[in-house]
Design an enzyme around this catalytic site. Structure first.
Site, PDB file in Angstrom:
ATOM      1  N   ARG A 100     -33.027 -19.811 153.053  1.00  0.00           N
ATOM      2  CA  ARG A 100     -33.258 -20.333 151.802  1.00  0.00           C
ATOM      3  C   ARG A 100     -34.153 -18.852 151.166  1.00  0.00           C
ATOM      4  O   ARG A 100     -33.814 -17.624 151.772  1.00  0.00           O
ATOM      5  CB  ARG A 100     -34.629 -20.673 152.050  1.00  0.00           C
ATOM      6  CG  ARG A 100     -35.046 -20.835 153.564  1.00  0.00           C
ATOM      7  CD  ARG A 100     -36.086 -19.798 153.308  1.00  0.00           C
ATOM      8  NE  ARG A 100     -37.175 -19.371 153.245  1.00  0.00           N
ATOM      9  CZ  ARG A 100     -37.640 -18.598 152.486  1.00  0.00           C
ATOM     10  NH1 ARG A 100     -37.257 -17.187 153.005  1.00  0.00           N
ATOM     11  NH2 ARG A 100     -38.462 -17.975 151.915  1.00  0.00           N
ATOM     12  N   GLY A 101     -34.923 -19.043 149.731  1.00  0.00           N
ATOM     13  CA  GLY A 101     -35.195 -17.637 149.211  1.00  0.00           C
ATOM     14  C   GLY A 101     -34.679 -17.450 147.988  1.00  0.00           C
ATOM     15  O   GLY A 101     -33.264 -17.111 147.956  1.00  0.00           O
ATOM     16  N   ALA A 102     -33.831 -17.312 146.879  1.00  0.00           N
ATOM     17  CA  ALA A 102     -33.724 -17.244 145.918  1.00  0.00           C
ATOM     18  C   ALA A 102     -32.428 -16.293 146.198  1.00  0.00           C
ATOM     19  O   ALA A 102     -31.853 -16.570 145.781  1.00  0.00           O
ATOM     20  CB  ALA A 102     -34.414 -16.887 144.597  1.00  0.00           C
ATOM     21  N   ARG A 154     -29.957 -26.884 145.572  1.00  0.00           N
ATOM     22  CA  ARG A 154     -31.205 -26.116 145.275  1.00  0.00           C
ATOM     23  C   ARG A 154     -31.302 -25.676 143.975  1.00  0.00           C
ATOM     24  O   ARG A 154     -31.109 -25.505 143.072  1.00  0.00           O
ATOM     25  CB  ARG A 154     -32.135 -25.461 145.918  1.00  0.00           C
ATOM     26  CG  ARG A 154     -31.905 -25.552 147.735  1.00  0.00           C
ATOM     27  CD  ARG A 154     -32.989 -25.232 148.120  1.00  0.00           C
ATOM     28  NE  ARG A 154     -34.516 -25.151 148.414  1.00  0.00           N
ATOM     29  CZ  ARG A 154     -34.960 -24.541 148.389  1.00  0.00           C
ATOM     30  NH1 ARG A 154     -34.492 -23.643 149.381  1.00  0.00           N
ATOM     31  NH2 ARG A 154     -36.200 -24.692 147.699  1.00  0.00           N
ATOM     32  N   GLN A 205     -44.084 -21.427 154.996  1.00  0.00           N
ATOM     33  CA  GLN A 205     -42.331 -19.849 154.784  1.00  0.00           C
ATOM     34  C   GLN A 205     -42.917 -18.970 155.140  1.00  0.00           C
ATOM     35  O   GLN A 205     -43.521 -17.978 155.599  1.00  0.00           O
ATOM     36  CB  GLN A 205     -42.321 -19.541 153.677  1.00  0.00           C
ATOM     37  CG  GLN A 205     -40.859 -20.797 153.581  1.00  0.00           C
ATOM     38  CD  GLN A 205     -41.256 -22.098 152.891  1.00  0.00           C
ATOM     39  OE1 GLN A 205     -42.458 -22.483 152.523  1.00  0.00           O
ATOM     40  NE2 GLN A 205     -40.630 -22.263 152.082  1.00  0.00           N
ATOM     41  N   ASP A 262     -38.679 -17.511 142.047  1.00  0.00           N
ATOM     42  CA  ASP A 262     -37.269 -18.815 142.667  1.00  0.00           C
ATOM     43  C   ASP A 262     -36.321 -18.028 141.646  1.00  0.00           C
ATOM     44  O   ASP A 262     -35.838 -18.197 140.609  1.00  0.00           O
ATOM     45  CB  ASP A 262     -37.519 -19.683 143.079  1.00  0.00           C
ATOM     46  CG  ASP A 262     -37.873 -19.227 144.226  1.00  0.00           C
ATOM     47  OD1 ASP A 262     -39.166 -19.440 144.609  1.00  0.00           O
ATOM     48  OD2 ASP A 262     -37.401 -19.636 145.115  1.00  0.00           O
TER      49      ASP A 262
END
Ligand code: MRU
Length: 369
Positions: A53-55, A90, A207, A248
């Site tokens: 995860r994380g852009a 996503r 997170q 993001d």
């Protein structure tokens, strides 16, 4: 960055040179688990279920997902299918669309038998470029932390050091290496600036508590986890010198979309004259959007993220526990948008910009139209 002394990126080619390996972030901080992804479906699951995860890391993983798809089926239909399935995983992180468009425009004109190698090569270039960009964000952001420390009279850690508040995880786990918001902190720490980090726990998926505190701890950066609602209080009491968060998707106007709760931190920072910075590599800028509040799609996720929490029980077992009344109604908005007026500056790989189209266009003139 290092895990128990061993250097890692968050994504790499496996030794068979076609599958990819990732760190399953849903298992942290309790277990460090590496997973091999061998086909398009597995990559889609890894992004959707937030193993990665994380852009920026979502973008790099999607690029490798296209390469894995070409390993399986490099026909026109295979390319279209891979783009569509990855695109759906996503909605908010724009790096996903950016990476898919990049791969698609490279691969579409090529004959099918050349697509596989071209895709792997480009995925590696995207991953390497992310590391470079994040390192550069770190260099520019470090100057801001150093300036805040100088302004306070260079206190040692025991005297309070320089205090940065961050939200969610925008560290090396959210990128290929270094991180966005945390890169300046690592660079400052590495040159001996006594930086301490206030880590928002970041409900519902935690997170901050699970990932940010873990990775800062692995690198030896002093940090303290606080509940999400504590930020206003500690800012009122002069305990935060600057906030640095990730994003993001940032609109061309400078409006910043980030993990839910970021907007409230920006309001508290504004009210207490605490500078509020955002670290971002340029693929996180959406040049097609001006009004971030209106036009950035906000992902709504499974209600389970609110109704249950994962933790390690005293017997060592990692388990989910329910924390709400049976049948409780929930709404799980994953992101919010901080209007540009609340943002002190955007820390990019080309320098620090004011949060505005003019500011960003000066740094990135090639996108200014
Ligand atoms: O839902 P996630 O964990 O993928 O969201 C990531 C974030 O929102 C982070 O805060 C980060 O700032 C963006 S990625 C560097």
């Amino acid at each position: 960055m290092k895990v128990k002394g061993t250097p890692y990126r968050t994504i790499w080619l496996s030794e068979n040179a076609w599958a990819i390996e990732i760190i399953d972030q849903t298992k942290l901080p309790h277990d460090f688990v590496v997973i091999r992804l061998q086909n398009l479906s597995e990559v889609c699951t890894a992004i959707r279920d937030m193993w990665v995860r994380g852009a920026p890391l979502i973008g790099a993983t999607a690029a490798y997902g296209m390469a894995l798809a070409m390993h399986g089926d490099a026909s026109d239909a295979g390319l279209e299918n891979a783009y569509d399935r990855l695109y759906e995983t996503r909605p908010t992180a724009v790096n996903l669309r950016w990476a898919l468009d990049d791969l698609n425009s490279l691969l579409e004109p090529l004959p099918a038998d050349q697509r596989r190698n071209a895709a792997y090569k480009r995925a590696l270039e995207i991953a390497d470029a992310d590391v470079e960009m994040c390192s550069s964000i770190g260099d520019y952001g470090k100057e801001l932390i150093e300036a805040a420390w100088f302004k306070k009279g260079k206190p040692s850690l025991e005297q309070g050091g320089v205090n940065v508040l961050t939200h969610c995880n925008a560290g090396w786990l959210a990128t290929v290496d270094w991180g966005t918001a945390l890169a300046p902190i690592y660079k400052a720490h590495n040159v001996g600036i006594p930086v301490h980090v206030w880590v928002d726990e970041t409900r519902p998926r935690n997170q901050g508590a699970s990932l940010t505190a873990w990775e800062l701890g692995q690198h030896g950066v002093p940090n303290t986890i606080i509940v999400d609602n504590a930020g206003g209080h500690i800012m009122q009491h002069g305990m935060v010198d600057l906030c640095i968060v990730g994003t993001d998707r940032t609109a061309a106007s400078g409006d910043v979309c980030n993990k839910i709760g970021t907007y409230l931190k920006a309001l508290a920072a504004h009210d207490n004259d605490v500078p509020f910075y955002v670290g971002l590599p340029s693929p996180t800028i959406d040049w097609t959007i001006d009004d971030g509040v209106k036009d950035i799609p906000i992902e709504q996720r499974d209600t389970m993220e609110i109704t249950a929490m994962t933790g390690r029980a005293s017997n060592g077992e990692v388990m989910d526990v329910s924390i709400v009344p049976d049948g409780a109604k929930t709404a799980n908005y994953a992101f919010d948008v901080t209007p540009r007026r609340l943002v002190t500056g955007l820390i990019t790989e080309r320098g620090v910009s004011e949060a505005s189209r003019e500011g960003l266009s000066k740094l990135f003139p090639e996108f200014s139209n």
